[in-house]
Write an enzyme that holds these catalytic residues in place. Structure first.
Site, mmCIF file in Angstrom:
data_model
loop_
_atom_site.group_PDB
_atom_site.id
_atom_site.type_symbol
_atom_site.label_atom_id
_atom_site.label_comp_id
_atom_site.label_asym_id
_atom_site.label_seq_id
_atom_site.Cartn_x
_atom_site.Cartn_y
_atom_site.Cartn_z
ATOM 1 N N GLU A 66 52.428 36.553 42.236
ATOM 2 C CA GLU A 66 53.227 35.024 41.997
ATOM 3 C C GLU A 66 53.489 35.543 40.255
ATOM 4 O O GLU A 66 52.848 35.626 39.363
ATOM 5 C CB GLU A 66 52.184 34.190 41.608
ATOM 6 C CG GLU A 66 51.485 34.177 43.116
ATOM 7 C CD GLU A 66 50.759 33.072 43.047
ATOM 8 O OE1 GLU A 66 50.704 31.922 43.172
ATOM 9 O OE2 GLU A 66 49.050 33.072 43.469
ATOM 10 N N LYS A 85 43.589 33.504 35.475
ATOM 11 C CA LYS A 85 45.286 33.458 35.054
ATOM 12 C C LYS A 85 45.586 32.127 34.425
ATOM 13 O O LYS A 85 45.734 32.588 32.927
ATOM 14 C CB LYS A 85 46.096 33.314 36.139
ATOM 15 C CG LYS A 85 47.297 33.245 35.777
ATOM 16 C CD LYS A 85 48.395 33.747 36.778
ATOM 17 C CE LYS A 85 48.503 34.809 37.228
ATOM 18 N NZ LYS A 85 49.379 34.991 38.614
ATOM 19 N N ARG A 117 37.702 41.653 44.763
ATOM 20 C CA ARG A 117 39.104 41.600 43.532
ATOM 21 C C ARG A 117 37.950 42.591 42.158
ATOM 22 O O ARG A 117 36.827 42.426 42.295
ATOM 23 C CB ARG A 117 38.703 40.065 43.208
ATOM 24 C CG ARG A 117 37.512 39.474 42.430
ATOM 25 C CD ARG A 117 37.847 37.822 42.655
ATOM 26 N NE ARG A 117 39.259 38.278 41.025
ATOM 27 C CZ ARG A 117 40.471 36.507 41.954
ATOM 28 N NH1 ARG A 117 40.385 35.830 42.765
ATOM 29 N NH2 ARG A 117 40.945 37.160 40.885
#
Length: 688
Positions: A58, A316, A306
């Site tokens: 993204e 983020k 992850r």
């Protein structure tokens, strides 16, 4: 059972040569994740014998080391696991740009640069926004099939319904059913869920035409809520946003959500394997429900753990806050786990890819030791970083018999000492004044210390001579600012000293050394992360020196991202803040621990503090030297502590009248004796 009666399974289009079991996820109870014969045929027509993955970041931030793992998986490791030869591999680089408020062209360009720098070559680059028209048509198809509706609930009302759904699922798990006294009240469904198709088509078109305010309504998917998965709770497909798009421009005021877009785009781009992290595992149902409702191709989905690394955060939201609050220099701060930050710290793409290969892929959550990354860095720089001699905290050394011991001469120093005689060399001039590192000097020697101390011999690296400290010149703060030393081929013992120090000639180059440590002070960062930031994550030394051989032939500083290994100190890289008159170098990674500490660490700071404290005590004692021993406790620094004294001057009572114990008075008697020795010495000096 006949072949034609064999149940179809996910990935039925893949040939036997592809080991799909290597990336096989949970099979759904329903057959939403199974393709039809027709879909297999269409997919084979489009892909041929190519196996396709995708990397879909993204563009609402900078890529970090977690994305490096995803890139490594989608461009390389996945194909290795599947047994797909290089000529049959294809990866789509996709910008998942469905949230224009959080996205920018800066992020888009940064991500593009990072993918290229990492060495990955996508088959093509796509944007979710390139599919906006097709996605809108597919959403309209769902409305016509009665599987989408326009909802006017507020976000708070939707959340309240979701809470009801949670309670009712919990009640079902306890054996309750609607009608029971224990059954939670309220409805989990939107009051707009059963609006007719024509009404929903009209309202969705009104959304498209900008007739509603932001947040006034949204398009929701009418999902199958018979199971226990809350991700099937009528997810939002479209919302109203009056915000220009960084890639698509001003053409839209409704935007699809990630949950609607990513699975549809996987299908439209004929991705074979959609690889994501484990937090999306519970979204398998919603992913395949939507593709099944649209009756389009269904990729295989694989979830991996992850990346979690000690002393690092990859959230983020947290990274954005670090930047916005000025706790770091920016997204490319060398302490940041972003690709750009790691690159500025001195990491290369090959280091990151080797690290990702070394940790592999697992479905189990784990915490990777930061030392594993450091070891990969050291291994590469051991082979590639040219050596040089530098000192971080320089102390000038004046060599009194320099002329007698060979005088000024040029020494050829190896660029890569491990290569021995095969190593290329660079010249370093042995001048009559040199600089050593402050970490290599102590006022007091010890048996386990191999550095320099007054009266002690050490070897000077590459010079073939030994050096003894004969005199120390200290500054106002008590720190050594200059040493006077003499040279000899060997000390009087005839044995070469164990301590070997690097040095810099008087022609050395001054540079700014930025010593980077962990950004956080704890291995596992908690929700209290802002209080766990390491105050010594960046230590800046402005007077460090390095031998001038690092300069380019024209005398200019080396280019940014040029690596050097400063012997006995650490690996450094030239920083982008370097100008024509100011060299800045970042510590990439320390060397393995030596017997002599060669960097300014917290331990060094503690030693400095102890040294200052000792010097202050000595100065204080010196001011008391002329007080007669009998008056030491009456006139000394602790005079206010006592109220009564014996004939010999030893205190007998504290200030509040409490009598001192015999053991306390015995200790004070010893202190008085020590002072008596200082008093006598002071008197003798005065008489002399």
């Amino acid at each position: 059972m006949a072949a034609e009666d064999t149940p179809r399974m996910p990935g039925s289009w893949l040939p036997p040569s592809v080991k799909k079991s290597a990336l096989e996820g949970r099979k759904l109870e329903r057959d939403w994740d199974v393709t039809s014969v027709e879909q297999d045929a269409e997919h084979a027509k489009v892909n041929g014998d190519i196996v396709r993955t995708r990397f879909p970041p993204e563009p609402n931030g900078f890529l970090h080391i977690g994305h490096a793992k995803s890139m490594n998986m989608n461009f390389s490791l996945a194909f290795e696991k599947l047994g797909v030869p290089p000529e049959k591999r294809e990866t789509v680089f996709r910008f998942d740009d469905t949230n224009p408020e959080a996205e920018s062209k800066e992020y888009i360009e940064s991500i593009r640069e990072d993918v290229e720098w990492m060495g990955w070559k996508p088959a093509r680059t796509t944007y979710a926004s390139d599919y906006f028209s097709e996605l809108h048509s597919l959403a309209t198809r769902l409305v016509k099939k009665g599987k989408c509706y326009v909802c006017f609930q507020t976000s708070e009302e939707i959340e309240a319904c979701r809470e009801v759904a949670k309670k009712q699922l919990s009640a079902i798990a306890q054996g309750h059913s609607p009608g029971d006294p224990e059954w939670p009240s309220g409805s989990q469904f939107s009051p707009h869920r059963d609006a007719d198709i024509e009404t929903n088509l009209r309202l969705f078109e009104d959304m498209r035409k900008g007739k509603f305010a932001e947040g006034e309504c949204c398009l929701r998917m009418k999902m199958d809520q018979s199971g226990s998965n809350l991700n099937m709770f009528d997810q939002v497909a479209y919302r109203v946003k009056y915000h220009p798009h960084p890639h698509a421009g001003h053409g839209w005021c409704i935007y699809p959500t990630y949950d609607f877009t990513h699975c549809v785009q996987d299908s439209l781009e004929h991705v074979d394997f959609s690889i994501c992290t484990l937090e999306f595992e519970s979204r398998r149902e919603s992913y395949y429900w939507l593709l099944d409702a649209l009756d389009i191709f269904k990729p295989m989905v694989f979830e991996m753990s992850r990346l979690n690394i000690e002393y690092v955060v990859l959230s983020k939201r947290k990274l954005i806050k670090l930047v916005q609050t000025g706790r770091v220099r920016g997204w490319d701060d060398p302490r940041m786990p972003t690709i750009k930050g790691l690159r500025r710290r001195g990491l290369t793409a090959s280091m990151l890819n080797k690290f990702c290969n070394s940790i592999g892929v697992t479905r189990n959550e784990n915490l990777i030791e930061y030392t594993r990354l450091e070891e990969v860095i050291r291994q590469e720089l051991h082979e590639t970083a040219r050596r040089a001699m530098a000192v971080l905290d320089p102390i000038k050394v004046r060599l009194t018999n320099h002329a007698e011991e060979g005088g000024e001469r040029v020494i050829q120093v190896p660029d890569f000492p491990p290569l021995g005689a095969a190593s290329p060399t660079h010249p370093v001039t042995f001048t009559s004044e040199i600089f050593i590192d402050g970490a290599d000097f102590r006022f007091e020697d010890s048996s386990d210390y191999y550095g320099l101390a007054p009266g002690k011999w050490v070897s000077l690296k590459y010079s073939s001579v030994c050096m003894r400290c004969d005199e120390v010149i200290s500054g106002p703060d008590g720190r050594a600012v200059e040493l006077v030393a003499s040279l000899a081929a060997l000390p009087p013992t005839g044995k070469r000293p164990k301590g070997i120090l690097q040095w810099v000639p008087s022609t050395g180059i001054t540079f700014e050394a930025r010593l980077y440590n962990h950004l956080f002070s704890v291995p596992e960062v908690t929700s209290n992360w802002e209080n766990e930031l390491n105050p010594e994550s960046e230590v800046v030394l402005t007077k460090s020196m390095v031998d001038p051989s690092i300069l380019n032939p024209d005398g200019s500083f080396p280019a940014k991202e040029t690596h050097f290994q400063f012997e006995r100190i650490a690996n450094f890289v030239v920083d982008k803040d370097t100008t024509s008159g100011h060299l800045v170098m970042n510590r990439t990674v320390s060397l393995k621990v030596n017997k002599i500490i060669a960097t300014k660490t917290g331990e060094d700071a503690a030693k400095d503090a102890k040294r200052k404290e000792w010097l202050a005590q000595q100065e204080k004692l010196k001011s008391l030297e002329n007080i007669h021993p009998k008056d030491f406790f009456r006139l000394g620094p602790d005079a206010e502590k006592y109220s009564k004294f014996g004939e010999d001057g030893i205190p007998t009572h504290l200030a509040d009248g409490t009598a001192l114990t015999k053991s306390a008075m015995k200790k004070l008697k010893k202190d008085q004796g020590k002072h008596a020795n200082r008093y006598e010495k002071a008197q003798k000096r005065a008489e002399a």
